[in-house]
Enzyme design. Structure first.
Site, mmCIF file in Angstrom:
data_model
loop_
_atom_site.group_PDB
_atom_site.id
_atom_site.type_symbol
_atom_site.label_atom_id
_atom_site.label_comp_id
_atom_site.label_asym_id
_atom_site.label_seq_id
_atom_site.Cartn_x
_atom_site.Cartn_y
_atom_site.Cartn_z
ATOM 1 N N THR A 262 0.173 1.607 4.343
ATOM 2 C CA THR A 262 -0.905 2.028 5.238
ATOM 3 C C THR A 262 -2.071 1.046 5.187
ATOM 4 O OG1 THR A 262 -1.548 3.432 3.399
ATOM 5 C CG2 THR A 262 -0.494 4.532 5.254
ATOM 6 N N LEU B 256 4.041 -2.946 -9.757
ATOM 7 C CA LEU B 256 2.776 -2.499 -10.357
ATOM 8 C C LEU B 256 1.676 -3.525 -10.129
ATOM 9 C CD1 LEU B 256 4.116 -1.048 -13.740
ATOM 10 C CD2 LEU B 256 3.666 0.137 -11.607
ATOM 11 N N ASP C 198 -3.837 -3.475 -3.564
ATOM 12 C CA ASP C 198 -3.554 -3.818 -4.955
ATOM 13 C C ASP C 198 -4.752 -4.481 -5.625
ATOM 14 O OD1 ASP C 198 -1.137 -2.902 -4.144
ATOM 15 O OD2 ASP C 198 -0.095 -4.821 -4.259
ATOM 16 N N TYR D 3 8.677 -7.276 4.287
ATOM 17 C CA TYR D 3 7.274 -6.836 4.276
ATOM 18 C C TYR D 3 6.558 -7.421 5.495
ATOM 19 C CZ TYR D 3 2.612 -5.738 2.522
ATOM 20 O OH TYR D 3 1.347 -5.233 2.386
HETATM 21 C C1 GAF Z 1 2.428 -4.191 -1.670
HETATM 22 C C2 GAF Z 1 1.226 -4.834 -1.006
HETATM 23 F F1 GAF Z 1 0.725 -5.821 -1.793
HETATM 24 C C3 GAF Z 1 0.131 -3.818 -0.696
HETATM 25 O O1 GAF Z 1 -0.885 -4.430 0.038
HETATM 26 C C4 GAF Z 1 0.697 -2.610 0.052
HETATM 27 O O2 GAF Z 1 0.909 -2.925 1.394
HETATM 28 C C5 GAF Z 1 1.971 -2.099 -0.610
HETATM 29 O O3 GAF Z 1 2.903 -3.123 -0.855
HETATM 30 C C6 GAF Z 1 2.638 -1.039 0.206
HETATM 31 O O4 GAF Z 1 1.811 0.068 0.303
HETATM 32 O O5 GAF Z 1 2.098 -3.704 -2.938
#
Ligand code: GAF
Length: 389
Positions: free
Chosen positions: A40, A128, A175, A225
């Site tokens: 999100t 993590l 993160d 991704y």
């Molecule tokens: C990875 C990405 F680094 C985060 O920014 C986030 O999009 C996540 O995937 C998924 O929620 O950890």
């Protein structure tokens, strides 16, 4: 800070001294969990992460020349480059440090050379956020060492850019934000559009966060991704033609998706539907947490997993196995894959008294079914990035 963490600080300082003949400044930047709100962040949505008691440590010291000397204890590898010739290299761990340094230079801030020793106990590839923790620790360390007066929020943004430009993954901001701004005993409710955030007390009363690491990281992770990110943008474009005020999936309703996306593209519809619903789940899950209704929050975690697996399609058989296995365990209130997907950990809310038995049972079942070893951690929340010595 526990014993194990103190040991890392002592050993990284000693190591630095042996290599470079001086006492370093040591920075700790934690890994993170995310209770709910996955994929999100880059859609301008909400996330609910917490910094944890597993962290990356950067020991840093000045040099008199313009060389950067890096050493990773985990990989037992070194890297040397002139600050004037900074570029990506073949060592991923070094790229996270170099990427952040490049962001500082890009801002027109001139810095001399420095030495870094890197260590930590965030398992790599477990979802993590060890990479974000390296980036944030580096940004924080350079800021402290050279007194650059960069704000915490800017360190977060520079760490995110470093990941885009030096690791090639178009990650969102969750993160890094969690690593820098985390707070012990709290989750961070972050609005990824405005970056406004509030701390919600994590009162789990006899329930703990258990991470089950699949110990796999499928190679699809970074390419898929970036693809998901594009698919979400495509969905927004389809809606924007009719609603020019819509800038991201944050502005999108289910009705808009049914009206403008479903007839055009089934896959894009599924991806966007998951994101819109996940934001709704997060907002009400956050209320559950405030009301102490962990059962209700847990149900939403299972729903989140189902969306990630069937609609967003970023899970894998190992993650699905672990979530399906605990679905009917009365002691497990919630479970879902966590982070980008295609491997890494599931996050589980488990009644304290049942944790040991659950880990024993699921470890054996996972071995039998997948022929893989499972690693389990009970995660505690911790404060965000700080100078520790
Ligand atoms: C990875 C990405 F680094 C985060 O920014 C986030 O999009 C996540 O995937 C998924 O929620 O950890």
């Amino acid at each position: 800070m526990d014993m194990e963490q103190n040991e890392i600080i002592i050993s990284i300082s000693k190591n630095f001294d042996e290599k470079f003949g001086s006492k370093p400044l040591v920075i700790r930047s934690p890994g993170r969990v995310n209770i709910i709100g996955e994929h999100t962040d880059y859609n301008d949505g909400f996330v609910l992460p917490a910094a944890i008691d597993k962290a990356i440590y950067v020991a840093i010291g000045k040099r008199d020349d313009n060389n950067i000397l890096l050493y990773s204890k985990e990989f037992n590898e070194a890297h040397k480059v002139k600050i004037t010739e900074l570029k990506k290299c073949e060592k991923q761990w070094a790229n996270y440090i170099l990427g952040v340094t490049a962001q500082i230079l890009k801002r027109g801030i001139a810095i001399p050379g420095f030495n870094i020793v890197l260590d930590g106990d965030v398992p790599v590839g477990a979802g993590l956020s060890s990479s974000a923790a390296i980036e944030c620790a580096t940004g924080f360390a350079l800021n402290e060492l050279f007194q650059l007066q960069i704000s915490k929020e800017d360190i977060v943004k520079m760490a995110q850019k470093a990941e885009h430009e030096y690791a090639g993954v178009m990650v969102g901001i969750m993160d890094m934000f969690a690593s820098v701004f985390g707070k012990k005993d709290h989750v961070l409710k972050l609005d990824c559009r405005s970056l406004q955030h509030e701390y919600v007390p994590l009162k789990l009363e006899g329930i703990k966060i258990v991470l089950l690491n699949t110990n796999v990281k499928h190679s699809l992770a970074s390419s898929e991704y970036n693809t998901r990110r594009k698919q979400c943008e495509e969905g927004v474009e389809l809606i924007k033609k009719h609603h020019p005020e819509v800038n991201s999936l944050r502005d999108v309703t289910m009705q808009m998706l049914h009206q403008y996306v479903a007839p055009k593209d089934e896959i894009i519809f599924k991806r966007c539907k998951y994101v819109v619903e996940e934001n709704i789940r997060l907002l009400s899950g956050c209320e559950d947490l405030r009301n102490g209704d962990i059962k209700s929050l847990g149900k939403k975690m299972f729903q989140s997993h189902d969306g990630l697996s069937k609609e967003y399609e970023v899970s894998c058989k190992e993650l699905d196995f672990l979530v399906d296995y605990v679905r009917d365990f009365p002691a497990v209130l919630g479970s879902r894959m966590m982070g980008g997907g295609f491997g890494g950990c599931t996050i589980n809310l488990v009644k304290e008294e049942a944790i040991e038995d659950l880990i024993t049972e699921i470890t054996a079942a996972y071995k039998q079914k997948m022929n893989l070893d499972l690693t389990a951690y009970v995660a505690k929340t911790e404060d965000g990035t700080s100078v520790v010595s």
